[in-house]
Enzyme design. Structure first.
Site, short mmCIF file in Angstrom:
data_model
loop_
_atom_site.label_atom_id
_atom_site.label_comp_id
_atom_site.label_asym_id
_atom_site.label_seq_id
_atom_site.Cartn_x
_atom_site.Cartn_y
_atom_site.Cartn_z
CE LYS A 117 38.25 -9.09 21.36
NZ LYS A 117 39.33 -8.37 20.65
CB THR B 269 43.84 -10.05 23.85
OG1 THR B 269 42.52 -9.60 24.20
CG2 THR B 269 44.21 -9.47 22.49
CG HIS C 220 43.00 -6.13 18.44
ND1 HIS C 220 43.40 -6.96 19.45
CD2 HIS C 220 42.95 -4.89 18.99
CE1 HIS C 220 43.61 -6.27 20.55
NE2 HIS C 220 43.32 -5.00 20.30
CB SER D 297 40.09 -3.35 28.45
OG SER D 297 41.44 -3.21 28.02
CE1 TYR E 28 45.28 -6.60 24.48
CE2 TYR E 28 44.99 -4.84 26.08
CZ TYR E 28 44.71 -5.39 24.84
OH TYR E 28 43.89 -4.73 23.97
#
Length: 389
Positions: A252, A156, A276, A107, A130
Protein backbone atom coordinates in the site's frame (compact mmCIF):
# COMPACT_ATOMS: atom_id res chain seq x y z
CA UNK A 1 -27.53 9.28 12.80
CA UNK A 2 -30.18 7.07 11.16
CA UNK A 3 -31.31 10.09 9.16
CA UNK A 4 -27.87 10.58 7.57
CA UNK A 5 -28.21 10.40 3.81
CA UNK A 6 -24.57 10.73 2.75
CA UNK A 7 -21.02 10.47 4.05
CA UNK A 8 -20.80 14.25 4.47
CA UNK A 9 -23.65 14.11 6.99
CA UNK A 10 -21.93 11.30 8.92
CA UNK A 11 -18.84 13.52 9.04
CA UNK A 12 -20.90 16.38 10.48
CA UNK A 13 -22.38 14.11 13.16
CA UNK A 14 -18.94 12.77 14.07
CA UNK A 15 -17.61 16.31 14.38
CA UNK A 16 -20.13 16.92 17.17
CA UNK A 17 -19.58 13.60 18.97
CA UNK A 18 -15.83 12.99 18.79
CA UNK A 19 -13.28 15.08 20.73
CA UNK A 20 -11.63 17.54 18.42
CA UNK A 21 -8.11 16.09 18.64
CA UNK A 22 -9.28 12.67 17.41
CA UNK A 23 -11.76 14.01 14.85
CA UNK A 24 -9.07 16.27 13.38
CA UNK A 25 -6.63 13.37 13.31
CA UNK A 26 -8.85 11.50 10.88
CA UNK A 27 -9.71 14.53 8.76
CA UNK A 28 -6.30 16.14 8.38
CA UNK A 29 -3.74 16.01 5.61
CA UNK A 30 -0.09 16.96 5.82
CA UNK A 31 1.22 20.52 5.65
CA UNK A 32 -0.98 22.70 3.35
CA UNK A 33 -3.30 19.77 2.56
CA UNK A 34 -2.97 20.29 -1.19
CA UNK A 35 -2.87 16.58 -1.97
CA UNK A 36 -5.73 15.86 0.45
CA UNK A 37 -7.95 18.30 -1.42
CA UNK A 38 -6.91 17.10 -4.87
CA UNK A 39 -7.69 13.49 -3.98
CA UNK A 40 -11.32 14.55 -3.66
CA UNK A 41 -11.41 17.26 -6.33
CA UNK A 42 -9.75 15.22 -9.09
CA UNK A 43 -12.26 12.41 -8.62
CA UNK A 44 -15.12 14.84 -9.04
CA UNK A 45 -13.64 16.23 -12.25
CA UNK A 46 -14.19 12.86 -13.90
CA UNK A 47 -17.58 12.87 -15.58
CA UNK A 48 -19.65 9.72 -15.69
CA UNK A 49 -21.25 8.65 -18.96
CA UNK A 50 -25.02 8.24 -18.67
CA UNK A 51 -26.69 5.48 -20.68
CA UNK A 52 -30.42 4.87 -21.21
CA UNK A 53 -32.82 2.13 -22.29
CA UNK A 54 -30.58 -0.62 -20.96
CA UNK A 55 -32.10 -3.51 -18.98
CA UNK A 56 -30.91 -2.84 -15.44
CA UNK A 57 -32.81 -5.57 -13.60
CA UNK A 58 -30.91 -8.01 -11.42
CA UNK A 59 -27.82 -5.87 -10.79
CA UNK A 60 -24.80 -7.52 -9.18
CA UNK A 61 -22.23 -5.63 -7.06
CA UNK A 62 -20.15 -8.69 -6.17
CA UNK A 63 -16.53 -9.06 -7.21
CA UNK A 64 -13.36 -10.71 -5.95
CA UNK A 65 -10.36 -9.47 -4.00
CA UNK A 66 -7.26 -11.66 -3.72
CA UNK A 67 -9.27 -14.50 -5.21
CA UNK A 68 -12.11 -14.36 -2.70
CA UNK A 69 -15.66 -13.28 -3.44
CA UNK A 70 -16.84 -10.09 -1.73
CA UNK A 71 -20.27 -8.46 -1.83
CA UNK A 72 -19.03 -4.99 -2.83
CA UNK A 73 -15.87 -3.64 -4.49
CA UNK A 74 -14.89 -2.07 -1.17
CA UNK A 75 -12.51 -2.83 1.69
CA UNK A 76 -12.27 -0.85 4.91
CA UNK A 77 -8.81 0.72 4.94
CA UNK A 78 -6.49 0.76 7.95
CA UNK A 79 -7.21 3.82 10.10
CA UNK A 80 -5.07 4.36 13.19
CA UNK A 81 -6.81 5.26 16.46
CA UNK A 82 -10.26 4.16 15.25
CA UNK A 83 -10.84 2.99 18.81
CA UNK A 84 -10.60 6.62 19.92
CA UNK A 85 -13.33 7.72 17.52
CA UNK A 86 -15.65 5.47 19.54
CA UNK A 87 -14.90 2.83 22.16
CA UNK A 88 -13.90 -0.52 20.60
CA UNK A 89 -14.03 1.23 17.23
CA UNK A 90 -11.89 -1.31 15.38
CA UNK A 91 -13.96 -4.22 16.63
CA UNK A 92 -17.22 -2.51 15.68
CA UNK A 93 -15.95 -1.57 12.21
CA UNK A 94 -14.70 -5.12 11.63
CA UNK A 95 -18.07 -6.54 12.62
CA UNK A 96 -19.85 -4.12 10.27
CA UNK A 97 -17.51 -5.08 7.42
CA UNK A 98 -17.95 -8.80 7.98
CA UNK A 99 -21.74 -8.48 8.07
CA UNK A 100 -21.57 -6.54 4.78
CA UNK A 101 -19.35 -9.20 3.22
CA UNK A 102 -16.29 -7.00 2.66
CA UNK A 103 -12.71 -7.01 4.05
CA UNK A 104 -11.67 -5.03 7.11
CA UNK A 105 -8.06 -3.91 7.60
CA UNK A 106 -6.66 -3.46 11.10
CA UNK A 107 -3.91 -0.86 11.53
CA UNK A 108 -0.68 -1.57 13.38
CA UNK A 109 -1.49 1.61 15.33
CA UNK A 110 -4.97 0.43 16.34
CA UNK A 111 -6.39 0.79 19.83
CA UNK A 112 -7.95 -2.67 19.90
CA UNK A 113 -5.34 -5.39 19.41
CA UNK A 114 -5.17 -8.09 16.76
CA UNK A 115 -6.26 -10.65 19.34
CA UNK A 116 -9.18 -8.55 20.58
CA UNK A 117 -10.53 -8.04 17.07
CA UNK A 118 -10.07 -11.71 16.19
CA UNK A 119 -11.87 -12.87 19.34
CA UNK A 120 -14.76 -10.43 18.87
CA UNK A 121 -15.33 -11.21 15.19
CA UNK A 122 -14.31 -14.83 14.80
CA UNK A 123 -13.58 -14.18 11.12
CA UNK A 124 -10.46 -13.43 9.07
CA UNK A 125 -9.46 -9.83 8.42
CA UNK A 126 -6.53 -8.06 6.80
CA UNK A 127 -3.69 -6.69 8.93
CA UNK A 128 -1.76 -3.56 7.97
CA UNK A 129 1.92 -3.52 8.90
CA UNK A 130 4.27 -0.60 9.45
CA UNK A 131 7.89 -1.66 9.11
CA UNK A 132 9.91 -0.63 12.15
CA UNK A 133 13.57 -0.89 13.03
CA UNK A 134 13.00 -3.55 15.65
CA UNK A 135 12.70 -6.53 13.30
CA UNK A 136 12.27 -8.91 16.20
CA UNK A 137 9.13 -7.06 17.21
CA UNK A 138 7.89 -6.97 13.59
CA UNK A 139 8.44 -10.71 13.22
CA UNK A 140 6.46 -11.21 16.42
CA UNK A 141 3.70 -8.93 15.14
CA UNK A 142 3.45 -10.85 11.86
CA UNK A 143 3.34 -14.08 13.87
CA UNK A 144 0.43 -12.72 15.90
CA UNK A 145 -1.40 -11.85 12.67
CA UNK A 146 -0.87 -15.41 11.43
CA UNK A 147 -2.08 -16.86 14.73
CA UNK A 148 -5.20 -14.68 14.56
CA UNK A 149 -6.04 -16.07 11.12
CA UNK A 150 -5.53 -12.82 9.20
CA UNK A 151 -6.10 -13.48 5.51
CA UNK A 152 -3.80 -10.80 4.06
CA UNK A 153 -0.92 -8.60 5.12
CA UNK A 154 -1.07 -4.99 3.94
CA UNK A 155 2.45 -3.56 4.05
CA UNK A 156 2.44 0.25 4.07
CA UNK A 157 5.47 1.42 2.08
CA UNK A 158 5.04 5.21 2.07
CA UNK A 159 5.75 6.01 5.72
CA UNK A 160 9.49 5.74 6.23
CA UNK A 161 9.35 9.30 7.57
CA UNK A 162 6.25 10.87 9.07
CA UNK A 163 4.55 13.83 7.37
CA UNK A 164 3.36 16.52 9.75
CA UNK A 165 -0.32 17.26 10.27
CA UNK A 166 -0.42 20.74 11.75
CA UNK A 167 -3.66 20.19 13.65
CA UNK A 168 -2.15 17.23 15.52
CA UNK A 169 0.59 19.52 16.78
CA UNK A 170 -1.87 22.24 17.74
CA UNK A 171 -4.21 19.80 19.46
CA UNK A 172 -1.41 18.14 21.41
CA UNK A 173 -2.49 14.75 20.03
CA UNK A 174 -1.32 11.91 22.23
CA UNK A 175 -2.56 8.53 23.44
CA UNK A 176 -4.23 8.97 25.86
CA UNK A 177 -5.14 12.63 25.18
CA UNK A 178 -2.83 15.29 26.56
CA UNK A 179 -4.54 16.83 29.57
CA UNK A 180 -4.69 20.36 28.28
CA UNK A 181 -7.55 22.47 29.59
CA UNK A 182 -9.00 22.80 26.09
CA UNK A 183 -8.94 19.02 25.59
CA UNK A 184 -10.53 18.33 28.97
CA UNK A 185 -13.31 20.85 28.37
CA UNK A 186 -13.90 19.45 24.90
CA UNK A 187 -14.20 15.85 26.14
CA UNK A 188 -16.54 16.97 28.91
CA UNK A 189 -19.06 18.00 26.24
CA UNK A 190 -18.99 14.49 24.66
CA UNK A 191 -20.78 12.25 27.21
CA UNK A 192 -21.63 9.50 24.72
CA UNK A 193 -17.98 9.30 23.67
CA UNK A 194 -16.87 9.12 27.31
CA UNK A 195 -19.35 6.31 27.98
CA UNK A 196 -18.11 4.37 24.96
CA UNK A 197 -14.53 4.75 26.13
CA UNK A 198 -15.40 3.48 29.61
CA UNK A 199 -16.65 0.30 27.94
CA UNK A 200 -13.62 -0.03 25.68
CA UNK A 201 -11.32 -3.05 25.87
CA UNK A 202 -8.27 -0.86 25.30
CA UNK A 203 -7.29 2.80 25.50
CA UNK A 204 -3.74 2.58 24.25
CA UNK A 205 -2.00 1.06 21.23
CA UNK A 206 -3.28 -2.48 21.61
CA UNK A 207 -0.74 -4.07 19.29
CA UNK A 208 2.20 -2.47 21.11
CA UNK A 209 1.29 -2.38 24.79
CA UNK A 210 2.83 -5.30 26.66
CA UNK A 211 4.88 -6.37 23.65
CA UNK A 212 7.66 -3.79 23.74
CA UNK A 213 10.48 -4.47 26.19
CA UNK A 214 11.22 -1.68 28.63
CA UNK A 215 8.12 0.29 27.75
CA UNK A 216 5.88 0.66 30.78
CA UNK A 217 3.59 3.58 30.04
CA UNK A 218 1.60 4.92 27.14
CA UNK A 219 3.65 8.05 26.54
CA UNK A 220 6.86 6.10 26.22
CA UNK A 221 5.15 3.80 23.73
CA UNK A 222 4.17 6.84 21.67
CA UNK A 223 7.73 8.15 21.79
CA UNK A 224 9.00 4.72 20.79
CA UNK A 225 6.81 4.54 17.68
CA UNK A 226 7.88 8.05 16.61
CA UNK A 227 11.48 6.86 16.39
CA UNK A 228 10.84 3.34 15.08
CA UNK A 229 9.71 3.85 11.48
CA UNK A 230 12.43 2.30 9.35
CA UNK A 231 14.00 4.96 7.11
CA UNK A 232 16.28 2.32 5.55
CA UNK A 233 13.33 0.27 4.22
CA UNK A 234 13.95 -0.82 0.62
CA UNK A 235 12.69 -3.27 -1.98
CA UNK A 236 15.14 -5.82 -0.59
CA UNK A 237 13.08 -5.94 2.60
CA UNK A 238 10.00 -7.23 0.77
CA UNK A 239 11.67 -10.63 0.53
CA UNK A 240 12.23 -10.62 4.31
CA UNK A 241 8.54 -9.87 4.88
CA UNK A 242 7.52 -12.66 2.51
CA UNK A 243 9.75 -15.00 4.48
CA UNK A 244 7.82 -14.16 7.64
CA UNK A 245 4.37 -14.10 6.01
CA UNK A 246 3.22 -17.05 3.87
CA UNK A 247 -0.14 -15.55 2.88
CA UNK A 248 -1.37 -12.84 0.52
CA UNK A 249 0.75 -9.68 0.49
CA UNK A 250 -0.52 -6.22 -0.50
CA UNK A 251 1.80 -3.22 -0.92
CA UNK A 252 0.00 0.00 0.00
CA UNK A 253 1.34 3.39 -1.05
CA UNK A 254 2.30 2.98 -4.72
CA UNK A 255 2.11 6.26 -6.66
CA UNK A 256 4.73 5.82 -9.38
CA UNK A 257 4.79 3.68 -12.50
CA UNK A 258 8.32 2.42 -11.90
CA UNK A 259 7.46 1.51 -8.31
CA UNK A 260 4.39 -0.37 -9.57
CA UNK A 261 6.59 -2.41 -11.93
CA UNK A 262 8.99 -3.16 -9.08
CA UNK A 263 6.02 -4.27 -6.99
CA UNK A 264 5.14 -6.82 -9.67
CA UNK A 265 8.73 -8.11 -9.65
CA UNK A 266 8.66 -8.33 -5.84
CA UNK A 267 6.05 -11.06 -5.98
CA UNK A 268 3.38 -9.13 -4.08
CA UNK A 269 -0.18 -10.20 -4.77
CA UNK A 270 -1.66 -6.69 -4.99
CA UNK A 271 -0.82 -3.01 -4.80
CA UNK A 272 -2.84 -0.10 -3.50
CA UNK A 273 -2.44 3.07 -5.54
CA UNK A 274 -2.38 5.56 -2.68
CA UNK A 275 -0.76 8.72 -1.35
CA UNK A 276 -1.71 7.87 2.23
CA UNK A 277 -4.85 9.98 2.03
CA UNK A 278 -2.80 13.14 1.50
CA UNK A 279 -1.17 12.65 4.91
CA UNK A 280 2.44 12.20 3.75
CA UNK A 281 3.98 14.00 0.73
CA UNK A 282 1.97 17.17 0.27
CA UNK A 283 2.10 18.25 -3.36
CA UNK A 284 2.08 14.65 -4.64
CA UNK A 285 -0.30 13.66 -7.42
CA UNK A 286 -3.80 12.66 -6.46
CA UNK A 287 -4.30 8.92 -6.40
CA UNK A 288 -6.89 8.95 -9.18
CA UNK A 289 -4.69 10.99 -11.53
CA UNK A 290 -2.00 8.30 -11.57
CA UNK A 291 -4.25 5.21 -11.35
CA UNK A 292 -4.86 4.72 -15.12
CA UNK A 293 -1.16 4.92 -15.99
CA UNK A 294 -0.27 2.38 -13.30
CA UNK A 295 -3.04 0.03 -14.42
CA UNK A 296 -1.78 0.25 -18.00
CA UNK A 297 1.81 -0.36 -16.87
CA UNK A 298 1.18 -3.47 -14.76
CA UNK A 299 -1.73 -4.99 -16.66
CA UNK A 300 -2.77 -8.33 -15.23
CA UNK A 301 0.60 -8.81 -13.56
CA UNK A 302 -0.79 -7.76 -10.19
CA UNK A 303 -4.14 -6.88 -8.63
CA UNK A 304 -4.51 -3.09 -8.48
CA UNK A 305 -6.54 -1.53 -5.68
CA UNK A 306 -7.28 2.15 -5.09
CA UNK A 307 -7.25 4.48 -2.10
CA UNK A 308 -7.68 8.23 -1.82
CA UNK A 309 -10.63 10.60 -1.76
CA UNK A 310 -13.55 8.16 -1.84
CA UNK A 311 -16.56 9.96 -0.39
CA UNK A 312 -19.40 8.63 -2.57
CA UNK A 313 -20.49 5.62 -4.55
CA UNK A 314 -19.91 7.74 -7.65
CA UNK A 315 -16.24 8.01 -6.65
CA UNK A 316 -16.04 4.22 -6.41
CA UNK A 317 -17.52 3.96 -9.91
CA UNK A 318 -14.90 6.39 -11.24
CA UNK A 319 -12.02 4.43 -9.73
CA UNK A 320 -13.38 1.12 -11.01
CA UNK A 321 -13.78 2.61 -14.47
CA UNK A 322 -10.13 3.63 -14.49
CA UNK A 323 -8.96 0.16 -13.60
CA UNK A 324 -9.16 -0.39 -9.85
CA UNK A 325 -10.19 -3.88 -8.77
CA UNK A 326 -11.60 -2.57 -5.48
CA UNK A 327 -11.47 0.65 -3.46
CA UNK A 328 -10.15 1.04 0.07
CA UNK A 329 -12.32 3.39 2.11
CA UNK A 330 -10.87 5.13 5.18
CA UNK A 331 -12.24 8.45 6.35
CA UNK A 332 -15.76 7.65 5.15
CA UNK A 333 -16.22 4.70 7.51
CA UNK A 334 -14.16 6.30 10.33
CA UNK A 335 -16.66 9.17 10.37
CA UNK A 336 -19.40 6.57 10.57
CA UNK A 337 -17.73 4.97 13.59
CA UNK A 338 -17.41 8.38 15.24
CA UNK A 339 -21.04 9.16 14.49
CA UNK A 340 -22.44 5.97 15.96
CA UNK A 341 -20.08 3.04 16.49
CA UNK A 342 -21.06 -0.13 14.64
CA UNK A 343 -24.35 1.38 13.48
CA UNK A 344 -22.46 4.30 11.98
CA UNK A 345 -19.94 2.06 10.21
CA UNK A 346 -22.78 -0.02 8.81
CA UNK A 347 -24.53 3.16 7.68
CA UNK A 348 -21.41 4.36 5.86
CA UNK A 349 -21.05 1.05 4.00
CA UNK A 350 -24.75 1.05 3.14
CA UNK A 351 -24.63 4.62 1.81
CA UNK A 352 -21.69 3.83 -0.46
CA UNK A 353 -23.27 0.58 -1.67
CA UNK A 354 -26.59 2.21 -2.57
CA UNK A 355 -24.91 5.13 -4.32
CA UNK A 356 -22.73 2.74 -6.33
CA UNK A 357 -25.73 0.59 -7.27
CA UNK A 358 -27.70 3.56 -8.62
CA UNK A 359 -24.69 5.01 -10.38
CA UNK A 360 -23.87 1.72 -12.05
CA UNK A 361 -27.45 1.40 -13.28
CA UNK A 362 -27.57 4.91 -14.71
CA UNK A 363 -24.27 4.28 -16.50
CA UNK A 364 -25.72 1.17 -18.14
CA UNK A 365 -23.94 -1.61 -16.24
CA UNK A 366 -25.63 -4.60 -14.61
CA UNK A 367 -22.48 -6.12 -13.10
CA UNK A 368 -19.76 -4.27 -11.25
CA UNK A 369 -17.13 -6.59 -12.74
CA UNK A 370 -18.03 -5.25 -16.19
CA UNK A 371 -17.36 -1.59 -15.37
CA UNK A 372 -14.65 -0.22 -17.66
CA UNK A 373 -13.37 3.07 -19.06
CA UNK A 374 -16.45 3.50 -21.20
CA UNK A 375 -18.24 4.42 -17.96
CA UNK A 376 -16.47 7.80 -17.83
CA UNK A 377 -15.90 10.63 -20.25
CA UNK A 378 -12.35 11.16 -21.40
CA UNK A 379 -10.37 13.74 -19.45
CA UNK A 380 -10.00 17.19 -20.96
CA UNK A 381 -6.71 18.98 -21.48
CA UNK A 382 -5.07 20.42 -18.38
CA UNK A 383 -5.67 17.43 -16.13
CA UNK A 384 -2.90 16.28 -13.76
CA UNK A 385 -0.03 14.11 -15.06
CA UNK A 386 -0.80 10.42 -15.33
CA UNK A 387 -4.40 10.84 -16.51
CA UNK A 388 -5.54 8.83 -19.52
CA UNK A 389 -6.33 10.41 -22.88
Amino acid sequence: MKSATCIAELRDIASRKVPRAFFDYVCAGSYEEETLRENVDDLRKIKLRQRVLVDMSGRDLTTTALGKKISLPIALAPVALTGLQYGNGEILAAQAAHEAGIPFTLSTMSICSIEQVAKATGKPFWFQLYMMRDRGFIAELIGRAKAAGCSALVLTVDLQVLGQRHCDVRNGLSVPPELRLSNVLDMATKPAWILSMLKSKSRTFGNLAGHVKGMQDVKSLAEWTATQFDQALSWNDIEWVKGQWPGKLILKGILDIQDAKLAVKSGADAIVVSNHGGRQLDGASSSISILPAIVDAVGSGIETMFDGGIRTGMDIMRALALGAKICLVGRSYAWGVGAGGKEGATKAIDILAKELDVTMALCGYKRVVDVDRHAVERFSHGQPPGTWT
